[in-house]
Design a protein around this motif. Sequence first.
Motif, PDB file in Angstrom:
ATOM      1  N   ALA A   1       9.828   5.286   3.747  1.00  0.00           N
ATOM      2  CA  ALA A   1       9.464   6.638   3.323  1.00  0.00           C
ATOM      3  C   ALA A   1      10.496   7.066   2.298  1.00  0.00           C
ATOM      4  O   ALA A   1      11.701   6.897   2.500  1.00  0.00           O
ATOM      5  N   ILE A   2      10.024   7.600   1.173  1.00  0.00           N
ATOM      6  CA  ILE A   2      10.925   7.977   0.095  1.00  0.00           C
ATOM      7  C   ILE A   2      10.483   9.323  -0.465  1.00  0.00           C
ATOM      8  O   ILE A   2       9.292   9.595  -0.558  1.00  0.00           O
ATOM      9  N   SER A   3      11.448  10.167  -0.827  1.00  0.00           N
ATOM     10  CA  SER A   3      11.110  11.470  -1.389  1.00  0.00           C
ATOM     11  C   SER A   3      10.553  11.292  -2.801  1.00  0.00           C
ATOM     12  O   SER A   3      10.751  10.261  -3.442  1.00  0.00           O
TER      13      SER A   3
ATOM     14  N   ARG B   1      11.505  12.737  -5.519  1.00  0.00           N
ATOM     15  CA  ARG B   1      12.612  12.612  -6.473  1.00  0.00           C
ATOM     16  C   ARG B   1      13.142  11.182  -6.490  1.00  0.00           C
ATOM     17  O   ARG B   1      13.344  10.585  -7.541  1.00  0.00           O
ATOM     18  N   HIS B   2      13.329  10.616  -5.330  1.00  0.00           N
ATOM     19  CA  HIS B   2      13.835   9.246  -5.273  1.00  0.00           C
ATOM     20  C   HIS B   2      12.774   8.233  -5.705  1.00  0.00           C
ATOM     21  O   HIS B   2      13.110   7.151  -6.179  1.00  0.00           O
ATOM     22  N   LEU B   3      11.507   8.576  -5.555  1.00  0.00           N
ATOM     23  CA  LEU B   3      10.447   7.703  -6.056  1.00  0.00           C
ATOM     24  C   LEU B   3      10.580   7.539  -7.567  1.00  0.00           C
ATOM     25  O   LEU B   3      10.454   6.437  -8.092  1.00  0.00           O
ATOM     26  N   GLY B   4      10.855   8.632  -8.280  1.00  0.00           N
ATOM     27  CA  GLY B   4      11.061   8.549  -9.729  1.00  0.00           C
ATOM     28  C   GLY B   4      12.224   7.641 -10.079  1.00  0.00           C
ATOM     29  O   GLY B   4      12.144   6.848 -11.024  1.00  0.00           O
TER      30      GLY B   4
ATOM     31  N   ILE C   1       0.859  -1.184   0.000  1.00  0.00           N
ATOM     32  CA  ILE C   1       0.000   0.000   0.000  1.00  0.00           C
ATOM     33  C   ILE C   1       0.895   1.232   0.000  1.00  0.00           C
ATOM     34  O   ILE C   1       2.050   1.178   0.442  1.00  0.00           O
ATOM     35  N   THR C   2       0.372   2.325  -0.527  1.00  0.00           N
ATOM     36  CA  THR C   2       1.119   3.571  -0.555  1.00  0.00           C
ATOM     37  C   THR C   2       0.301   4.679   0.087  1.00  0.00           C
ATOM     38  O   THR C   2      -0.927   4.653   0.065  1.00  0.00           O
ATOM     39  N   GLN C   3       1.016   5.642   0.653  1.00  0.00           N
ATOM     40  CA  GLN C   3       0.404   6.834   1.220  1.00  0.00           C
ATOM     41  C   GLN C   3       1.281   8.017   0.822  1.00  0.00           C
ATOM     42  O   GLN C   3       2.490   7.865   0.630  1.00  0.00           O
ATOM     43  N   VAL C   4       0.678   9.184   0.733  1.00  0.00           N
ATOM     44  CA  VAL C   4       1.403  10.378   0.299  1.00  0.00           C
ATOM     45  C   VAL C   4       1.196  11.490   1.312  1.00  0.00           C
ATOM     46  O   VAL C   4       0.081  11.699   1.799  1.00  0.00           O
ATOM     47  N   ASP C   5       2.289  12.206   1.648  1.00  0.00           N
ATOM     48  CA  ASP C   5       2.150  13.446   2.386  1.00  0.00           C
ATOM     49  C   ASP C   5       2.889  14.531   1.611  1.00  0.00           C
ATOM     50  O   ASP C   5       3.243  14.337   0.460  1.00  0.00           O
ATOM     51  N   GLN C   6       3.150  15.654   2.228  1.00  0.00           N
ATOM     52  CA  GLN C   6       3.746  16.776   1.508  1.00  0.00           C
ATOM     53  C   GLN C   6       5.141  16.475   0.967  1.00  0.00           C
ATOM     54  O   GLN C   6       5.502  16.941  -0.108  1.00  0.00           O
TER      55      GLN C   6
ATOM     56  N   HIS D   1       6.911  13.154   1.311  1.00  0.00           N
ATOM     57  CA  HIS D   1       7.318  11.772   1.097  1.00  0.00           C
ATOM     58  C   HIS D   1       6.169  10.905   0.602  1.00  0.00           C
ATOM     59  O   HIS D   1       5.005  11.219   0.777  1.00  0.00           O
ATOM     60  N   VAL D   2       6.571   9.789   0.034  1.00  0.00           N
ATOM     61  CA  VAL D   2       5.657   8.708  -0.286  1.00  0.00           C
ATOM     62  C   VAL D   2       6.017   7.573   0.670  1.00  0.00           C
ATOM     63  O   VAL D   2       7.189   7.253   0.852  1.00  0.00           O
TER      64      VAL D   2
END
Length: 103
Positions: free
Chosen positions: A77-79, A81-84, A31-36, A38-39
């Motif tokens: 938790a990943i930023s 930019r790093h998610l890309g 599952i994924t969640q998003v905040d301002q 991080h993912v």
Amino acid sequence: MGDNDTAKAIAVPLLWVGLDDMPLLSSNQVITQVDQDHVFLSFGTATPPVLMGDEEQVRDQAKRINYVPVKGIARLAISRRHLGELIEVLQRTAEKFDAQRGE
């Protein structure tokens, strides 16, 4: 500019250490969640319930199941930019995997 000028940066290779000492866990749920900033990626494992008997008994047992628990095994938790970068690495890995299997 100061001493941290990126134009003067020196490339230093990264060396992964300790991977063999980490547990290897299998995940079949994500599952994924998003905040301002991080993912959040949460990984877990769900095991199908054991249903036994003839078709009618199995159906009756399945009707009584309210949910199948997912045991969490890792949360990252990943930023953005790093998610890309992660998406690119996973895409290349999937292509390599498929090529090895002849797909």
